[in-house]
Enzyme design. Structure first.
Site, PDB file in Angstrom:
ATOM      1  N   CYS A  56      34.566 -24.913  46.924  1.00  0.00           N
ATOM      2  CA  CYS A  56      33.193 -25.332  46.610  1.00  0.00           C
ATOM      3  C   CYS A  56      33.045 -25.843  45.178  1.00  0.00           C
ATOM      4  O   CYS A  56      32.235 -26.724  44.905  1.00  0.00           O
ATOM      5  CB  CYS A  56      32.222 -24.167  46.788  1.00  0.00           C
ATOM      6  SG  CYS A  56      32.701 -22.922  47.961  1.00  0.00           S
ATOM      7  N   ASP A  88      30.632 -17.126  48.618  1.00  0.00           N
ATOM      8  CA  ASP A  88      30.360 -16.253  49.756  1.00  0.00           C
ATOM      9  C   ASP A  88      31.488 -16.224  50.770  1.00  0.00           C
ATOM     10  O   ASP A  88      31.767 -15.190  51.372  1.00  0.00           O
ATOM     11  CB  ASP A  88      29.055 -16.681  50.436  1.00  0.00           C
ATOM     12  CG  ASP A  88      27.836 -16.320  49.599  1.00  0.00           C
ATOM     13  OD1 ASP A  88      28.029 -15.914  48.441  1.00  0.00           O
ATOM     14  OD2 ASP A  88      26.717 -16.445  50.098  1.00  0.00           O
ATOM     15  N   ASP A 130      26.887 -21.347  47.508  1.00  0.00           N
ATOM     16  CA  ASP A 130      25.581 -20.882  47.972  1.00  0.00           C
ATOM     17  C   ASP A 130      24.603 -20.452  46.881  1.00  0.00           C
ATOM     18  O   ASP A 130      23.522 -21.012  46.747  1.00  0.00           O
ATOM     19  CB  ASP A 130      25.775 -19.707  48.939  1.00  0.00           C
ATOM     20  CG  ASP A 130      26.518 -20.128  50.203  1.00  0.00           C
ATOM     21  OD1 ASP A 130      26.886 -21.297  50.297  1.00  0.00           O
ATOM     22  OD2 ASP A 130      26.720 -19.281  51.072  1.00  0.00           O
ATOM     23  N   SER A 479      24.539 -15.192  56.824  1.00  0.00           N
ATOM     24  CA  SER A 479      25.092 -16.455  56.349  1.00  0.00           C
ATOM     25  C   SER A 479      24.379 -17.602  57.042  1.00  0.00           C
ATOM     26  O   SER A 479      23.887 -17.463  58.173  1.00  0.00           O
ATOM     27  CB  SER A 479      26.589 -16.510  56.679  1.00  0.00           C
ATOM     28  OG  SER A 479      27.072 -17.824  56.572  1.00  0.00           O
TER      29      SER A 479
END
Length: 577
Positions: A56, A88, A130, A479
């Protein structure tokens, strides 16, 4: 773009660059290769969440260099700094997930402290995972500087047996493997191909949901979130974002001029129509709180209730972020919402133009495959629904995107677990029955601490073929990749003595996403009697450190689980000191 010398009378950087008394400060700047001209220009913090923890964030460093080029083109002086992230996908399913939501506050706090300590005049914030997206946006609104947000971009989908696959498929494959329906070799092949590049999870999970929010709320340039992370075309958006923040400085357009009640409503609309993550119901109220705006979970859910769901994205649908980008991205989605009169067009954006003016320039139209026409939606109500009732007086939230109407009603006896680990072990051992409502409590913001996501458990249920045969409720979170009838954010949480703390095995629970109800078949008197015998919150092992501190400070999920009084308690605005 600025032209000529800048009057710093009202800019924070004057405190470190102007006058004879700041000679020591300027000596540090010369030490870093800056010249007199650069020191006299506005200073722009270029904040990234770059790290090597997960795909990410891995491309944010490169993209930050493009932002700095844009700031320099606009006659500003960029200063790059980094902050933490907790990713996450790596933290999921174990104790590490307790750090996830707490990291949102740490990101906002550390960005604030860096900006304050060095007196930067504006910020361009880059985030990829996230909690880093809302954390960065919260810092912008808290500081109320000229601000531009830019997403690091999504991961490319993997390919296996002629189909796109994502990390969601890997989580669900664990359940198939446990059920004996997938071999070791098949699982090993899937895990090697599911995530083939840099970027955040490709479905409409939390990262991409909040990336869409960044555009809809006005903090990001339109279409800047769409291109996948590996695309070097993202650099064009980085340069444009750097130039845009200089325009905002010139016009004195600040974050709270952009983030308003109306722009929050726009953002909630986009979450609903794309079947976005339930975590938006936590992050939008937190961003609102930083601006001093009353916009809690109930307000978010009210918007969700009358917004059609018309963008077919995973996990409820078929497509991923790359497909949405190729279909025209968030701008085309917002054009469709505008056709239905569901967008406030007068909201200011990071470009210095209104949302209506921005959408007037968008030529794309709904393709009917990824983005359906708003008049022919997948369903007439949003992909995310709020619930209330005697089991959730402060509300709860469920993603219904991809669920048929008849699947949105469930009645069954409770099977109560005191933690996620306890529930996961029971699911793994098949120690539950079809038709039950699995209750996972003590996982709220304070009680967890950290309000963990339950993807490992829900994915295991889906992998066992039981995703539609049981329901699940928790005071924790889910999630964005979760699917099935899974209700999160149940409030008040168990640690605060909410009704979820009082449930016993066999209590009959009703979940009705059509009516928006979550209730248990107990009278007020029965609940009160149980409350009188309640022994108080479960003791955790977190008696010191960051998670202890977080548990002492964190508020309820309905208001966004924030850890300070936010704008309603402030006595000054950073930009005006």
């Amino acid at each position: 773009m600025l032209k000529g010398p800048v009057d710093k009378t009202n800019l924070p950087s004057r405190h470190v660059t102007e006058g004879p008394q700041r000679a020591p400060h300027r000596s540090y700047f010369y030490a870093m290769g800056l010249d007199e001209e650069a020191i006299k220009q506005p200073w722009v913090g270029v904040a990234t969440c770059w790290n090597e923890a997960a795909p990410c964030n891995i491309s944010l460093n490169r993209q930050a260099q493009a932002v700095k080029l844009g700031v320099k083109k606009g006659m500003g002086t960029p200063r790059e700094f980094t902050t933490i992230t907790v990713t996450d996908g790596i933290a999921m399913g174990h104790e590490g997930m307790r750090s996830s939501l707490a990291s949102r506050e740490a990101i906002a706090d550390t960005v604030e402290l860096t900006m304050r300590g060095h007196c930067y005049d504006a910020i361009v914030g880059l985030a990829g995972c996230d909690k880093s997206l809302p954390g960065m946006m919260m810092a912008m609104v808290r500081l109320n500087t000229p601000s531009v947000f830019i997403y690091g971009g999504s991961i490319l989908p993997g390919r296996l047996d002629g189909k796109d696959v994502t990390v969601q498929d890997v989580f669900e494959a664990v359940g198939k493997h446990q059920a004996g329906n997938m071999s070791d070799a098949e699982l090993e092949v899937l895990e090697r191909v599911a995530c083939p590049s840099a970027g955040a999870c490709g479905g409409q999970f939390t990262a991409n949901t909040m990336a869409c929010v960044s555009e809809a709320i006005g903090l990001a340039l339109l279409n800047s979130s769409g291109a996948p992370a590996p695309y070097e075309s993202r650099d064009q958006y980085g340069i444009a974002s750097g130039e845009a923040v200089m325009n905002l400085i010139e016009k004195n357009i600040r974050a709270r001029d952009v983030v308003t009640r109306k722009s929050l409503e726009n953002a909630a609309r986009v979450v609903a129509c794309t079947g976005g993550s339930t975590n938006a119901g936590l992050h939008l109220p937190a961003i609102a709180a930083e601006a001093g705006i009353d916009f809690d979970l109930f307000d978010v859910c009210e918007i969700f209730r009358d917004t059609p769901y018309f963008v077919d994205l995973k996990p409820g649908g078929q497509y991923v972020a790359k497909d949405l980008y190729e279909a025209g991205g968030v701008p085309v989605v917002m054009k469709e919402l505008r056709k239905a009169g569901l967008i406030h067009e007068d909201c200011m954006t990071a470009s210095g133009r209104t949302m209506g003016e921005e959408l007037d320039q968008i030529e794309g139209e709904a393709d009917g495959r990824v983005i359906y026409p708003v008049e022919a939606p997948l369903t007439k109500t949003g992909g995310v629904v709020g619930l209330t009732g005697n089991l959730a007086p402060e509300g709860a939230i469920v993603k219904v995107a991809g669920m048929a109407t008849q699947e949105q009603y469930f009645v069954g006896p409770a099977r109560v677990f005191e933690s996620e680990e306890e529930a996961f072990e029971a699911v793994k051992a098949r120690q539950y029955e079809e038709g039950e409502v699995i209750v996972i409590r003590n996982e709220g913001p304070a009680g967890g601490p950290g309000m963990r996501e339950m993807l490992a458990t829900t994915a295991a249920l889906s992998g066992q073929g039981m995703g539609k045969k049981v329901a699940l409720i928790t005071d924790g979170r889910f999630s964005g990749a979760t699917r099935g009838f899974c209700v999160g954010h149940v409030g008040p949480e168990a640690a605060h003595g909410g009704p979820i703390a009082l449930l016993e095995n066999g209590d009959i629970i009703t979940l009705d996403a059509v009516k928006g109800e979550l209730k248990v078949d107990l009278t007020d008197e029965e609940l009160a009697a149980r409350k009188a015998h309640w022994k108080g919150p479960r003791e955790t092992i977190y008696a010191s450190g960051a998670l202890w501190k977080y548990a002492q400070l964190v508020g309820n999920a309905r208001q966004g689980a924030v850890t300070h009084p936010c704008a309603k308690g402030e006595k000054h605005v950073y930009m005006d000191l």
